[in-house]
Design a protein around this motif. Structure first.
Motif, PDB file in Angstrom:
ATOM      1  N   MET A  89       0.851  -1.193   0.000  1.00  0.00           N
ATOM      2  CA  MET A  89       0.000   0.000   0.000  1.00  0.00           C
ATOM      3  C   MET A  89       0.881   1.236   0.000  1.00  0.00           C
ATOM      4  SD  MET A  89      -2.945  -0.991   2.783  1.00  0.00           S
ATOM      5  CE  MET A  89      -4.172   0.166   2.212  1.00  0.00           C
ATOM      6  N   SER A  90       0.374   2.298  -0.610  1.00  0.00           N
ATOM      7  CA  SER A  90       1.071   3.586  -0.607  1.00  0.00           C
ATOM      8  C   SER A  90       0.641   4.380   0.624  1.00  0.00           C
ATOM      9  CB  SER A  90       0.736   4.369  -1.876  1.00  0.00           C
ATOM     10  OG  SER A  90      -0.625   4.777  -1.841  1.00  0.00           O
ATOM     11  N   THR A  91       1.354   5.464   0.894  1.00  0.00           N
ATOM     12  CA  THR A  91       0.968   6.316   2.018  1.00  0.00           C
ATOM     13  C   THR A  91      -0.423   6.910   1.786  1.00  0.00           C
ATOM     14  OG1 THR A  91       2.173   8.146   1.003  1.00  0.00           O
ATOM     15  CG2 THR A  91       3.313   6.931   2.728  1.00  0.00           C
ATOM     16  N   THR A  92      -0.734   7.257   0.553  1.00  0.00           N
ATOM     17  CA  THR A  92      -2.051   7.806   0.241  1.00  0.00           C
ATOM     18  C   THR A  92      -3.148   6.791   0.531  1.00  0.00           C
ATOM     19  OG1 THR A  92      -1.041   9.135  -1.502  1.00  0.00           O
ATOM     20  CG2 THR A  92      -3.429   8.903  -1.567  1.00  0.00           C
ATOM     21  N   GLN A  93      -2.932   5.541   0.155  1.00  0.00           N
ATOM     22  CA  GLN A  93      -3.916   4.500   0.451  1.00  0.00           C
ATOM     23  C   GLN A  93      -4.071   4.310   1.954  1.00  0.00           C
ATOM     24  OE1 GLN A  93      -1.837   1.588  -1.944  1.00  0.00           O
ATOM     25  NE2 GLN A  93      -3.638   1.358  -3.267  1.00  0.00           N
ATOM     26  N   LEU A  94      -2.962   4.315   2.678  1.00  0.00           N
ATOM     27  CA  LEU A  94      -3.025   4.154   4.133  1.00  0.00           C
ATOM     28  C   LEU A  94      -3.782   5.311   4.780  1.00  0.00           C
ATOM     29  CD1 LEU A  94       0.550   2.768   4.753  1.00  0.00           C
ATOM     30  CD2 LEU A  94      -1.596   1.586   5.280  1.00  0.00           C
ATOM     31  N   LEU A 128       5.520   1.825  -2.419  1.00  0.00           N
ATOM     32  CA  LEU A 128       4.615   0.917  -1.727  1.00  0.00           C
ATOM     33  C   LEU A 128       5.311   0.302  -0.522  1.00  0.00           C
ATOM     34  CD1 LEU A 128       3.062  -0.888  -4.814  1.00  0.00           C
ATOM     35  CD2 LEU A 128       2.165   1.080  -3.563  1.00  0.00           C
ATOM     36  N   TYR A 129       4.550   0.112   0.546  1.00  0.00           N
ATOM     37  CA  TYR A 129       5.056  -0.468   1.778  1.00  0.00           C
ATOM     38  C   TYR A 129       4.372  -1.800   2.023  1.00  0.00           C
ATOM     39  CZ  TYR A 129       6.862   4.199   2.622  1.00  0.00           C
ATOM     40  OH  TYR A 129       7.528   5.378   2.512  1.00  0.00           O
ATOM     41  N   THR A 130       5.111  -2.746   2.594  1.00  0.00           N
ATOM     42  CA  THR A 130       4.552  -4.039   2.981  1.00  0.00           C
ATOM     43  C   THR A 130       5.303  -4.547   4.204  1.00  0.00           C
ATOM     44  OG1 THR A 130       3.865  -6.199   2.147  1.00  0.00           O
ATOM     45  CG2 THR A 130       6.043  -5.432   1.485  1.00  0.00           C
ATOM     46  N   ARG A 131       4.709  -5.500   4.907  1.00  0.00           N
ATOM     47  CA  ARG A 131       5.340  -6.050   6.109  1.00  0.00           C
ATOM     48  C   ARG A 131       6.518  -6.948   5.750  1.00  0.00           C
ATOM     49  NH1 ARG A 131      -0.169  -7.168   8.397  1.00  0.00           N
ATOM     50  NH2 ARG A 131       0.026  -9.212   7.446  1.00  0.00           N
ATOM     51  N   THR A 132       7.502  -6.949   6.630  1.00  0.00           N
ATOM     52  CA  THR A 132       8.617  -7.891   6.526  1.00  0.00           C
ATOM     53  C   THR A 132       8.238  -9.148   7.300  1.00  0.00           C
ATOM     54  OG1 THR A 132       9.648  -7.045   8.526  1.00  0.00           O
ATOM     55  CG2 THR A 132      10.324  -6.012   6.442  1.00  0.00           C
ATOM     56  N   ALA A 133       9.124 -10.129   7.302  1.00  0.00           N
ATOM     57  CA  ALA A 133       8.889 -11.356   8.072  1.00  0.00           C
ATOM     58  C   ALA A 133       8.747 -11.029   9.559  1.00  0.00           C
ATOM     59  CB  ALA A 133      10.019 -12.348   7.833  1.00  0.00           C
ATOM     60  N   ALA A 134       9.563 -10.094  10.045  1.00  0.00           N
ATOM     61  CA  ALA A 134       9.470  -9.703  11.460  1.00  0.00           C
ATOM     62  C   ALA A 134       8.126  -9.046  11.751  1.00  0.00           C
ATOM     63  CB  ALA A 134      10.617  -8.756  11.822  1.00  0.00           C
ATOM     64  N   GLY A 135       7.639  -8.227  10.828  1.00  0.00           N
ATOM     65  CA  GLY A 135       6.323  -7.611  10.997  1.00  0.00           C
ATOM     66  C   GLY A 135       5.222  -8.643  11.003  1.00  0.00           C
ATOM     67  N   GLU A 136       5.369  -9.667  10.141  1.00  0.00           N
ATOM     68  CA  GLU A 136       4.393 -10.778  10.101  1.00  0.00           C
ATOM     69  C   GLU A 136       4.328 -11.484  11.437  1.00  0.00           C
ATOM     70  OE1 GLU A 136       2.178 -12.262   7.974  1.00  0.00           O
ATOM     71  OE2 GLU A 136       2.454 -10.519   6.691  1.00  0.00           O
ATOM     72  N   VAL A 137       5.487 -11.747  12.019  1.00  0.00           N
ATOM     73  CA  VAL A 137       5.542 -12.449  13.312  1.00  0.00           C
ATOM     74  C   VAL A 137       4.791 -11.640  14.373  1.00  0.00           C
ATOM     75  CG1 VAL A 137       7.088 -13.144  15.179  1.00  0.00           C
ATOM     76  CG2 VAL A 137       7.657 -13.706  12.824  1.00  0.00           C
ATOM     77  N   LEU A 138       5.013 -10.330  14.403  1.00  0.00           N
ATOM     78  CA  LEU A 138       4.331  -9.499  15.400  1.00  0.00           C
ATOM     79  C   LEU A 138       2.820  -9.499  15.216  1.00  0.00           C
ATOM     80  CD1 LEU A 138       6.360  -6.192  15.963  1.00  0.00           C
ATOM     81  CD2 LEU A 138       5.761  -7.953  17.617  1.00  0.00           C
ATOM     82  N   VAL A 139       2.370  -9.362  13.985  1.00  0.00           N
ATOM     83  CA  VAL A 139       0.921  -9.315  13.724  1.00  0.00           C
ATOM     84  C   VAL A 139       0.277 -10.662  14.038  1.00  0.00           C
ATOM     85  CG1 VAL A 139      -0.821  -9.056  11.908  1.00  0.00           C
ATOM     86  CG2 VAL A 139       1.073  -7.437  12.053  1.00  0.00           C
ATOM     87  N   ARG A 140       0.925 -11.736  13.652  1.00  0.00           N
ATOM     88  CA  ARG A 140       0.349 -13.073  13.902  1.00  0.00           C
ATOM     89  C   ARG A 140       0.403 -13.456  15.375  1.00  0.00           C
ATOM     90  NH1 ARG A 140       1.701 -16.805   8.676  1.00  0.00           N
ATOM     91  NH2 ARG A 140       0.924 -15.300   7.166  1.00  0.00           N
ATOM     92  N   ALA A 141       1.447 -13.016  16.088  1.00  0.00           N
ATOM     93  CA  ALA A 141       1.577 -13.353  17.495  1.00  0.00           C
ATOM     94  C   ALA A 141       0.499 -12.666  18.337  1.00  0.00           C
ATOM     95  CB  ALA A 141       2.968 -12.974  18.010  1.00  0.00           C
TER      96      ALA A 141
END
Length: 142
Positions: A89-94, A128-141
């Protein structure tokens, strides 16, 4: 701004004469923060109607809702940005989806980038921005 019917759109209350824009390119541009709308044009070829966004484009039933434990850790607004980045997502979309201003979203993205929780990449003119693997771990945890 309001639709008057019969192919007429009133953008603001100023007493400008009507313009015929048949065959011209018309672009609608939502902006944040809330400000009065305006019109921009380049001769008879291009017109833009700039208008303030209203409301949040995502409802409370969003499957990407912020996990309960993540809000207190990162702050609700920043956690919401991270949760939304399961697809690029872009900053505008966010801004449009969260209802936050551009400056706020930019600060959240900077902190998340510095922490290694999101990454950015270009797609044409868009960043565009997206989650990294570390971000995935935080969201899923959460």
């Amino acid at each position: 701004m309001r639709w008057l019917g019969e192919n007429r759109l009133q953008v603001n209350l100023h007493e400008y004469p009507p313009r015929e824009i048949s065959g011209a390119r018309l672009v609608f541009v939502p902006v944040t923060p809330q400000r009065a709308g305006w019109v921009s044009w380049e001769e008879r070829e291009r017109y833009a109607v700039v208008y303030p966004c209203s409301g949040v484009l995502a409802d409370g039933s969003d499957p990407r809702a912020v996990p309960a434990a993540l809000g207190p850790l990162l702050g609700d607004a920043r956690a919401r940005v991270l949760a939304l980045l399961d697809s690029p997502m872009s900053t505008t979309q966010l801004c449009a989806v969260t209802g936050q201003g551009l400056g706020s979203v930019g600060r959240h993205l900077r902190v998340l980038l510095d922490a290694g929780l999101v990454r950015r990449g270009r797609a044409g003119r868009s960043v565009l921005y997206t989650r990294t693997a570390a971000g995935e771990v935080l969201v899923r945890a959460g």
